[in-house]
Scaffold this active site. Structure first.
Site, PDB file in Angstrom:
ATOM      1  N   ILE A 339       0.877  -1.167   0.000  1.00 21.31           N
ATOM      2  CA  ILE A 339       0.000   0.000   0.000  1.00 21.31           C
ATOM      3  C   ILE A 339       0.913   1.215   0.000  1.00 21.31           C
ATOM      4  O   ILE A 339       1.651   1.448   0.960  1.00 21.31           O
ATOM      5  CB  ILE A 339      -0.932   0.025   1.224  1.00 21.31           C
ATOM      6  CG1 ILE A 339      -1.909  -1.142   1.191  1.00 21.31           C
ATOM      7  CG2 ILE A 339      -1.709   1.340   1.261  1.00 21.31           C
ATOM      8  CD1 ILE A 339      -2.844  -1.195   2.375  1.00 21.31           C
ATOM      9  N   HIS A 340       0.862   1.963  -1.101  1.00 23.64           N
ATOM     10  CA  HIS A 340       1.713   3.154  -1.279  1.00 23.64           C
ATOM     11  C   HIS A 340       3.185   2.749  -1.125  1.00 23.64           C
ATOM     12  O   HIS A 340       3.718   2.066  -1.977  1.00 23.64           O
ATOM     13  CB  HIS A 340       1.300   4.248  -0.300  1.00 23.64           C
ATOM     14  CG  HIS A 340       1.970   5.573  -0.565  1.00 23.64           C
ATOM     15  ND1 HIS A 340       2.050   6.105  -1.824  1.00 23.64           N
ATOM     16  CD2 HIS A 340       2.585   6.458   0.258  1.00 23.64           C
ATOM     17  CE1 HIS A 340       2.694   7.259  -1.760  1.00 23.64           C
ATOM     18  NE2 HIS A 340       3.032   7.492  -0.507  1.00 23.64           N
ATOM     19  N   ASP A 341       3.839   3.145  -0.025  1.00 21.31           N
ATOM     20  CA  ASP A 341       5.255   2.792   0.128  1.00 21.31           C
ATOM     21  C   ASP A 341       5.484   1.841   1.301  1.00 21.31           C
ATOM     22  O   ASP A 341       6.569   1.811   1.882  1.00 21.31           O
ATOM     23  CB  ASP A 341       6.108   4.057   0.291  1.00 21.31           C
ATOM     24  CG  ASP A 341       5.641   4.930   1.447  1.00 21.31           C
ATOM     25  OD1 ASP A 341       4.639   4.560   2.096  1.00 21.31           O
ATOM     26  OD2 ASP A 341       6.260   5.982   1.691  1.00 21.31           O
ATOM     27  N   SER A 342       4.458   1.090   1.661  1.00 19.53           N
ATOM     28  CA  SER A 342       4.598   0.052   2.686  1.00 19.53           C
ATOM     29  C   SER A 342       4.489  -1.308   1.992  1.00 19.53           C
ATOM     30  O   SER A 342       3.513  -1.566   1.283  1.00 19.53           O
ATOM     31  CB  SER A 342       3.497   0.181   3.747  1.00 19.53           C
ATOM     32  OG  SER A 342       3.616   1.410   4.438  1.00 19.53           O
ATOM     33  N   PHE A 343       5.498  -2.171   2.207  1.00 24.26           N
ATOM     34  CA  PHE A 343       5.588  -3.436   1.473  1.00 24.26           C
ATOM     35  C   PHE A 343       5.587  -4.613   2.445  1.00 24.26           C
ATOM     36  O   PHE A 343       6.161  -4.535   3.537  1.00 24.26           O
ATOM     37  CB  PHE A 343       6.869  -3.465   0.626  1.00 24.26           C
ATOM     38  CG  PHE A 343       7.049  -2.242  -0.233  1.00 24.26           C
ATOM     39  CD1 PHE A 343       6.076  -1.873  -1.149  1.00 24.26           C
ATOM     40  CD2 PHE A 343       8.171  -1.439  -0.118  1.00 24.26           C
ATOM     41  CE1 PHE A 343       6.225  -0.750  -1.938  1.00 24.26           C
ATOM     42  CE2 PHE A 343       8.335  -0.318  -0.896  1.00 24.26           C
ATOM     43  CZ  PHE A 343       7.357   0.036  -1.819  1.00 24.26           C
TER      44      PHE A 343
END
Length: 589
Positions: A339-343
């Site tokens: 999600i966006h820049d969370s992996f």
């Protein structure tokens, strides 16, 4: 350095062995956080240490942390003792006092040279435990910097601290700010440009003749309230109040329809949809709803195009990194979610995911992303002309004013004005015929004057980018100020109220808190009261309210010029080697 720091703390600050000060400090010692009135040099160290021991007895210092990278040593500590003298205006109590301190020192020739410190709190013993005597030395610094002697206003104090923090961040991230300003300049030029097709149509003799006929036809609407509104002059009278070049800007705004478009490193196009569109009101039994439906023929919202481009460009790079990471995970058969820049991935694969994320990041940033963006803009907007804003009293601005006086008769709307003249010069300069190129070089237009006379102070920077730069917060004494430099038509005039928000797909381009802070002043100014009148109850220096006249921003006069669109050179790239991130123990861990 750590051992030397421990010696300074224990032997000098705790035990009062002042003879060691000269031994441990450099002759060019400088305290960057010295209190107002205190010497920042080595003699100031002697003075503050003697003052400390004259006001606090039985000093004991507990060193909490002390670390060094060989260049700077950082120490946090707690000083405790009995208060036997005045501290921060508090008289002696013979009770315990506690001071929490952080020190940062550089070293040269084996001696401390530069010093920074902060006292996070001073606690005094009372019947109920400890009370806060001073949270920091910000109050003294604030009064010194502002030359104020009045009671502390918490709103002003918070503004002062926030400004110092953001100014420091601006200095730390100067390279990032330079790129942000460059992106803003590009967006400013794109959002005020005309396409080659628009220029050809506006300069077409048939179009010019048709406009002249429309202007010559008598208006069907009577003058008065029906045309201008009660107490207002008719539109044609209001229009004539503008100067000629200001009128040129007003007439051109509805024609600006070019949005900022770019391509990501994955070759995916991105289009900013922000346009100015009028809201339609829909009344229901419960409420009134405003609906907006921007269309491609609506003029762009320059403010939102400019403000949104830097963060949107970065978001497009984040999305590129996410997709590159997903592709790399697919290649090795690893589960990937984001999600966006969370992996995320399975716990057993976290370390492998970190390696793939860093590889994808390095791969993307190994390209000259910003340089390629400039090349794309040069190609995409080739042949366009934009309306540049020039400082009227600059060398170029005064030369343009003189040229306009001499050429007033030849640049009328009937001939296409300065736009047609500049388009002709650009066409001649690009001709393959030598005689035509020579003719273009000999032409004198506002554009040629800018090309020959321009300096750093001639062109206005994009106003919104300067407003949102780090450290450029509104002045604390101007909370009721309203801003709009575009209203300035005299040499130096107060700015009028901010324009209404334009319609935009998806709402505001900034989060609510940030936009409220950035537009502080324009929002609080009364839109009903004219500038120079009583503008309501404004906050005073003591935090009280009263009927006051808010200060008005003053802007230098502007003039407007058509120029062929050329994008500035990309700021110099920093020296950081992005491939070092592959071995990082912190980046994507």
């Amino acid at each position: 350095m750590v051992a030397r720091m421990h010696r300074f703390v224990i032997e000098i600050q705790q035990n009062g062995n002042f003879d060691l000060i000269d031994e441990l400090t450099h002759p060019d010692f400088f305290d960057h956080t010295a209190a107002p009135g205190q010497s920042p040099h080595r003699d100031g160290v002697h003075a503050i240490m003697r003052y400390l021991h004259s006001t606090i007895s039985d000093i004991k210092i507990e060193i909490i942390h002390s670390i060094s990278d060989g260049k700077i040593v950082a120490t946090t500590k707690v000083l405790r003792g009995k208060q036997v003298g005045d501290i921060f205006g508090k008289p002696a109590t013979d009770k315990m006092v506690e001071m929490r301190i952080a020190d940062f020192l550089t070293s040269e020739d084996g001696k401390f040279k530069d010093h920074w410190a902060t006292i996070s709190a001073v606690l005094l013993e009372s019947g109920d435990g400890y009370t806060v005597a001073s949270e920091s030395n910000v109050s003294a610094r604030y009064n010194h910097d502002q030359r104020r002697g009045d009671a502390i206003n918490l709103d002003h104090m918070a503004h002062y601290v926030a400004t110092k923090i953001f100014q420091s961040l601006g200095q730390m991230f100067s390279g990032a700010q330079a790129i942000q300003q460059w992106l803003g300049q590009c967006a400013d030029r794109i959002s005020t440009c005309l396409t080659p097709e628009q220029i050809a149509q506006l300069c077409d003799p048939a179009t010019l003749a048709e406009k002249a006929l429309e202007k010559a036809r008598p208006s069907a609407k009577p003058r008065g309230a029906a045309s201008g509104g009660k107490g207002k002059p008719p539109p044609e009278k209001r229009r004539s109040a503008y100067s000629a070049d200001r009128q040129m800007s007003v007439d051109a705004k509805p024609l600006f329809r070019s949005t900022v478009v770019w391509t990501t490193p994955l070759r995916l196009p991105v289009v900013q949809p922000y346009r100015t569109s009028k809201a339609k009101e829909v009344k229901t039994n419960l409420q009134m709803i405003k609906l907006q439906e921007p269309q491609v023929w609506d003029p762009v919202s320059k403010r939102k195009q400019l403000q949104a481009f830097p963060p949107n460009f970065i978001h497009s790079l984040d999305a590129t990194h996410m997709l590159l990471s997903a592709l790399k995970c697919t290649e090795v058969g690893m589960t990937f979610a984001a999600i966006h820049d969370s992996f995320w991935t399975h716990a057993r694969d976290v370390d492998r995911l970190g390696l793939l994320l860093r590889d994808a990041f390095v791969e993307m940033h190994s390209e000259n992303i910003v340089g390629r963006l400039r090349e794309e803009f040069q190609t995409r907007y080739r042949g366009c002309m934009y309306m540049a804003t020039v400082v009227a009293k600059s060398k170029a601005g005064m030369a343009i004013a003189e040229w306009r006086k001499e050429n007033k008769a030849s640049t009328t709307p009937k001939t296409g004005g300065e736009l047609a003249l500049e388009a002709k010069r650009v066409r001649l300069l690009g001709s393959e015929v030598a005689e035509e190129r020579e003719q273009g070089l000999n032409m004198v237009t506002p554009g040629s004057i800018i090309a020959n006379e321009v300096d750093d102070g001639s062109l206005f920077p994009p106003g919104d980018m300067a407003r949102y730069a780090l450290g450029n917060l509104p002045d604390a004494d101007e909370f009721a100020t309203v801003e709009d430099a575009d209203r300035a038509v005299d040499d130096e005039v107060p700015a009028a109220s901010h324009d209404e928000d334009e319609g935009v797909v998806g709402g505001s381009v900034l989060d609510t808190d940030t936009e409220a802070l950035a537009r502080l002043g324009s929002e609080t100014g009364s839109k009903d009261a004219p500038m120079g009148s009583e503008a309501g109850r404004a906050q005073t220096a003591t935090g009280q309210t009263g009927n006051t006249k808010p200060k008005s921003k003053v802007y230098p006069r502007k003039t407007y010029v058509w120029l062929p669109i050329v994008f500035p050179e990309v700021p110099a790239k920093g020296g950081f080697d992005v491939t070092r991130l592959r071995a990082s123990q912190y980046f994507f861990h």
